[in-house]
Design a protein around this motif. Sequence first.
Motif: not given
Length: 695
Positions: A584, A587, A626, A629, A660
Motif C-alpha cells: 500500500p 501505491q 491506485i 485499499q 495494485k
Amino acid sequence: MIKMMSIFNNSPFGTDKISDHCVTGDKSPGKPSISSESEPDTVSIESTAEEMQPKDQSSDKDSPKKKGIRKKLKYVFSNFPGGKKKVNPIEKNGAVTENKPLTGTVNQFYLPTFEQIKKHLEGDQFFSAIQHLIALERALYTSLDDKSDEEMSQEQSKVESLYEILKNKVFGIIKNSIALAPANPKLLFHAVYAIVEQEAEDEKYNSEKPPDKIVSHRPRKWREIWMDTVKQSVADRMKDTERTSSSENLSAAALCFLHMGRTMKEDMIIVVEHIKQLYPAQFNVCRTYAECYHHYFSSELQLIAEFDLGDKDTYLLLTWVQNLYPNDIQRNSILVKELDEAKLGSLLPPKMIKQLEAKYLCNEAASVKNWLAKSLEMEVKRWTEEKEPEKLDGRFHSELAIDVIQTIHGGQKRAAEIASELGKELSVVLLVELMTFLKSYKKALEEFKEKNKQHSYFKAVIIANINNCMSFRDHTKKTTTSAQDSMRGKILTTLREIENSGYDVLLQALVLELKPIFRKLTQNKWLSCSETMNEILQATSNHISEFKTLHDPLYQDIVEKIHGHLVREYIVRLMKKKVSLKTPELQQNLSKLISAHASLLQNFCKEKGSKAMWLDSALPQLAEIIRLQDSSAIKIEVATLANKYPDISKKHLAAILYIKGNLPSNEVKSILSILDVSAKPTTSNEALFSAMRVS
C-alpha cells in the motif's frame, strides 16, 4: 310670332333647354363651373354678342329669310329669364370654385354667323363659342318649314364642320392633359366643359328624338372619344422612351421598365394633383388614367416576359412586378388612395410570376455556384505561391470566406428585394450550394496538405484556412432557420472536419516531439519523473506560441486538443508501465505523484487558455483508485470514473488495476463488473479513453 314660338316648342330640345345653355349659364349637376383667370369676373350674352357682331351693321346684306329667322330668335330669347352669369377664376391650386350668379337682364341676343363661330373656334377663345355652336345647331330645328332639304343639308354640313374643328381642338387638349394641366388648367377645364356639354346634348337627343327630316349626328359620344383619347395619350407617353435619359448605360429592357414606371408614377401624380379637380366625379378620371397606365404597363411586361430573357432582365422584370410597382408606385403617399380604389392588381398573372421566379432561382443558383468555384480556384492558386498569408489583427487571414459569404449574401439580398418569400426560397437553394462548395474546399485543402508539406509557409496557410471556418460557421448559424437544421448540421460537421484535419497537421510536430519524452515515463522509475514532466510542458509551450495566429475560439480549440493529448498520453504510459506495486505504501506514493503531475498539467493548460475542465478529474480519480485499499471503496471510485468517462473499457481499467499488485484476482473481476452497468451515452467531448490502445 306665335308660329315661331310653336316651332321652338316643337323642337327636340325645347326653349327651356336653349335658355339653360345660352342665357342663364346655370351649372347642371355634374358639370364643372365656368372659370377663367384672364377673363373678367362677369360676362353676359349681350357682351359676347357685341364682340361677335359685325362692326358695320348698316352693311349687313343677309337674305330676308335669314333676317327673319334672326328676328324671331331675338324675340324668343328676349322672353327667356335673363341675367348675367359670374365666372369664378380657377384658384391657384386648380380647384374649381362654385358659381355665384349675379342679377341682371339680357336686353338682346345676337346669334353669331358661321364664320364668326369658326374664327373663335380656331382661335384661343374657343370656349366662348361652345354655347353659340350648340345654339346654332338648335336653330336648324326652328326653321324646318322655312328651308328646303338642300338648304338644310348645307347648313347641317356647316355645323358639322364647326363641330369637327371643336372636336379636334378639345381632344387635342385632352391628349396633352399631362403637360397642360400644371401650367394651364383653364385650357384643360374648357375642354372638359365642352365634353360635358356635348354629353348633356346627347342625353337630350336620346330623350327627344328630332323629326325625320333632320339627319342628326347625335349622339356624338364624346365621352367615349375622351376615353379613347386618354388611352392613346397614355400609350404615346409610355412609348416615348426618349424622355428617359439613358446615361446610366442600362440595357434596352431596363430602360423600358424604368421609363414606364417613372412615367406612370409622375403622370399619375399630375392626374391626382392637377387634373382630377377639373372633371366631374362621374368621369372617375383618376381610375380611368390609372387603369390605362396599368393596362399598358402590364401588356408590355407580358410581351417582354414571353421572350427568353437574360439573367439580369429576368431579375429586373421581377423587381418591377414584385417590388417597385407595388411599393414605389401603388403605395406612393400621393397615389395610394386613388390606386387602391382602382384595384389594379399585379402587372403579371400569378402563373407567369411563378415561372419567372423559378427561372430566376435557377439562374441565381448557377451564378452563385460559378462565382464560388472561381473564388476557390483563385484561393488554391494563392496557396501555391511562396508567400506568407496576410495578417489581420495579428491573425492569418484569407479573403476566401469573405468572397464566398458576400456572394451568397448578395444573392439572398437580391431575391429578398424582389419578394421576401423568394428570398427564403433562394436561401435554401444557396445553402445547398454552400455545402457543395465546402466539400470542394475540403478536398482542395487535403490535396494541398499532401503535396506541399515543404511549402515555406505551410502552417501559416493551414492556419488561415482554419480561420476561414469560423467565418463560415458564424454565417451559417446566423442565416439558417430551424427548418434548415439538417443542412445546417451537415455544413457544421464539414467545417469541424476541416478544422480537425488542420489541427492534426499543426499538432503533428508537437506529437512527434512529445512521443520520446513521454516514453521516458516508462523507462524510468515513477519517482524520478519530475524532470520529464517539466520537459513535456516546456516542449508543449514552445509549440503553443505558434498557434496565436488563430482566432481566439480556434486557438482555444487547439489548446484543449493539446490538453486532451497530454492527459491521454500520460494515462497510456501509466497503463504501459507494467509495474505491479505490492505494498500500500508504494501505491500511495505513486498516487501522490500522479496527483502532483495532474495538478501541473491542469494549471499549465488552464494558463494557456484551455477550458476543458472535463479533463481535470481523470488523473486524480485514477490516482485515487491506485491509493485505495478497500475493495468497496475502489468500486465506488470506479463507478464515479465510469460515470464521468463512459468510454472507459474493462481493458483500460484492468491495466490500471494491474498496478495494485496486492489485489486478489476475484476482487479484480468484481471491480471490473462495475462497468457492466449501463452508462450514459458518450459525447465527443467526453471521449477520453476510446482513443487509447491497450496492449
